[in-house]
Scaffold this motif. Structure first.
Motif, PDB file in Angstrom:
ATOM      1  N   ILE A 112       1.139  -0.977  -0.090  1.00 26.47           N
ATOM      2  CA  ILE A 112       0.154  -0.119  -0.443  1.00 26.47           C
ATOM      3  C   ILE A 112       1.041   1.645   0.337  1.00 26.47           C
ATOM      4  O   ILE A 112       2.077   1.343   0.705  1.00 26.47           O
ATOM      5  CB  ILE A 112      -0.944  -0.205   1.313  1.00 26.47           C
ATOM      6  N   ASP A 113       0.969   1.827  -0.928  1.00 24.88           N
ATOM      7  CA  ASP A 113       1.438   3.584  -0.937  1.00 24.88           C
ATOM      8  C   ASP A 113      -0.024   4.790  -1.384  1.00 24.88           C
ATOM      9  O   ASP A 113      -0.118   4.416  -2.367  1.00 24.88           O
ATOM     10  CB  ASP A 113       2.773   2.730  -1.988  1.00 24.88           C
ATOM     11  N   HIS A 160       5.318   2.247   7.504  1.00 24.74           N
ATOM     12  CA  HIS A 160       5.040   3.197   8.033  1.00 24.74           C
ATOM     13  C   HIS A 160       4.801   4.410   7.785  1.00 24.74           C
ATOM     14  O   HIS A 160       3.724   4.543   6.553  1.00 24.74           O
ATOM     15  CB  HIS A 160       7.174   4.270   8.000  1.00 24.74           C
ATOM     16  N   ILE A 161       4.771   5.527   8.294  1.00 28.66           N
ATOM     17  CA  ILE A 161       4.081   6.745   8.060  1.00 28.66           C
ATOM     18  C   ILE A 161       4.857   8.272   8.220  1.00 28.66           C
ATOM     19  O   ILE A 161       5.586   8.233   9.158  1.00 28.66           O
ATOM     20  CB  ILE A 161       2.716   7.258   8.883  1.00 28.66           C
ATOM     21  N   THR A 162       5.266   8.674   7.021  1.00 32.76           N
ATOM     22  CA  THR A 162       6.645   9.544   7.296  1.00 32.76           C
ATOM     23  C   THR A 162       5.113  11.427   6.983  1.00 32.76           C
ATOM     24  O   THR A 162       4.884  10.969   6.120  1.00 32.76           O
ATOM     25  CB  THR A 162       7.052   9.954   5.954  1.00 32.76           C
ATOM     26  N   VAL A 163       5.368  11.995   7.938  1.00 30.28           N
ATOM     27  CA  VAL A 163       5.219  13.694   8.551  1.00 30.28           C
ATOM     28  C   VAL A 163       5.309  14.331   7.180  1.00 30.28           C
ATOM     29  O   VAL A 163       7.001  14.288   7.944  1.00 30.28           O
ATOM     30  CB  VAL A 163       4.684  13.763  10.027  1.00 30.28           C
ATOM     31  N   GLN A 164       5.212  15.177   6.493  1.00 25.52           N
ATOM     32  CA  GLN A 164       5.719  15.739   5.731  1.00 25.52           C
ATOM     33  C   GLN A 164       5.682  17.445   6.024  1.00 25.52           C
ATOM     34  O   GLN A 164       3.893  16.883   6.228  1.00 25.52           O
ATOM     35  CB  GLN A 164       5.795  15.443   4.396  1.00 25.52           C
ATOM     36  N   ALA A 224       2.290   0.433   3.628  1.00 24.80           N
ATOM     37  CA  ALA A 224       2.503  -0.457   4.541  1.00 24.80           C
ATOM     38  C   ALA A 224       2.974  -2.277   3.371  1.00 24.80           C
ATOM     39  O   ALA A 224       2.328  -1.959   1.983  1.00 24.80           O
ATOM     40  CB  ALA A 224       1.080  -1.274   4.765  1.00 24.80           C
ATOM     41  N   HIS A 225       3.879  -3.008   3.551  1.00 26.83           N
ATOM     42  CA  HIS A 225       4.158  -4.092   2.847  1.00 26.83           C
ATOM     43  C   HIS A 225       2.946  -5.390   3.932  1.00 26.83           C
ATOM     44  O   HIS A 225       2.916  -5.581   5.511  1.00 26.83           O
ATOM     45  CB  HIS A 225       5.215  -4.432   3.175  1.00 26.83           C
ATOM     46  N   LEU A 226       2.377  -6.372   2.961  1.00 29.29           N
ATOM     47  CA  LEU A 226       0.933  -6.350   3.483  1.00 29.29           C
ATOM     48  C   LEU A 226       1.554  -8.437   3.077  1.00 29.29           C
ATOM     49  O   LEU A 226       2.186  -8.619   2.258  1.00 29.29           O
ATOM     50  CB  LEU A 226      -0.708  -6.443   3.003  1.00 29.29           C
ATOM     51  N   PRO A 276     -10.287  -3.182   0.867  1.00 30.30           N
ATOM     52  CA  PRO A 276     -10.383  -3.267   2.533  1.00 30.30           C
ATOM     53  C   PRO A 276      -9.674  -2.356   3.344  1.00 30.30           C
ATOM     54  O   PRO A 276      -9.906  -1.604   4.100  1.00 30.30           O
ATOM     55  CB  PRO A 276     -11.611  -4.044   2.951  1.00 30.30           C
ATOM     56  N   ILE A 277      -8.642  -2.644   3.386  1.00 28.17           N
ATOM     57  CA  ILE A 277      -7.084  -1.880   4.534  1.00 28.17           C
ATOM     58  C   ILE A 277      -7.199  -1.062   3.710  1.00 28.17           C
ATOM     59  O   ILE A 277      -7.050  -0.043   4.742  1.00 28.17           O
ATOM     60  CB  ILE A 277      -6.188  -2.771   4.535  1.00 28.17           C
ATOM     61  N   GLU A 278      -6.611  -0.708   2.629  1.00 27.79           N
ATOM     62  CA  GLU A 278      -6.619   0.280   2.051  1.00 27.79           C
ATOM     63  C   GLU A 278      -7.550   1.896   1.809  1.00 27.79           C
ATOM     64  O   GLU A 278      -7.288   3.201   2.717  1.00 27.79           O
ATOM     65  CB  GLU A 278      -6.173   0.444   0.111  1.00 27.79           C
TER      66      GLU A 278
END
Length: 91
Positions: A4-5, A53-57, A65-67, A77-79
Motif C-alpha cells: 500500500i502506498d 511507516h507513516i512519514t509526516v512531511q 505498508a507491506h502486507l 478494504p485495508i487501503e
C-alpha cells in the motif's frame, strides 16, 4: 506480498500532524496489538502480517505498508480504511 502506498495532503502544523498520527497509532496498537515507534518524522509500525511507516512531511503524509500473504487478500478494504481515517483526521 502486497503493498500500500498513499500520499495524503494535510494543512496541519508538523506538531499537529505528528500528534494526529500518534493518536491513530495508539488506537491501532490497542485494537490490533501493533508495535510502533518514531524514527525522526517517521512512525514505523509492525505486527504479524503487516509492517510499514507513516512519514509526516510539510503538507503531506506518506503511508506505506507491506502486507503478508494472508492480509494481501484484504488489501482493498485495508487501503480504503486507511484513506477513510486520513480523510477524517487530516481533511
Amino acid at each position: 506480498m502486497s503493498n500500500i502506498d498513499i500520499h495524503h495532503p494535510h494543512s496541519k502544523t508538523p506538531a499537529q500532524a505528528r500528534k494526529a498520527v500518534e493518536d491513530v497509532a495508539k488506537k491501532l496498537a490497542e485494537r490490533f496489538d501493533m508495535a510502533y515507534e518514531w524514527e525522526g518524522d517517521t512512525l514505523t509500525f509492525k505486527r504479524s502480517g503487516v509492517d510499514g511507516h507513516i512519514t509526516v512531511q510539510p503538507e503531506q503524509l506518506h503511508v506505506t505498508a507491506h502486507l503478508g500473504f494472508l492480509l494481501s487478500a484484504m488489501k482493498g478494504p485495508i487501503e480504503s480504511e486507511i484513506r477513510r481515517v486520513l480523510d477524517e483526521r487530516f481533511t
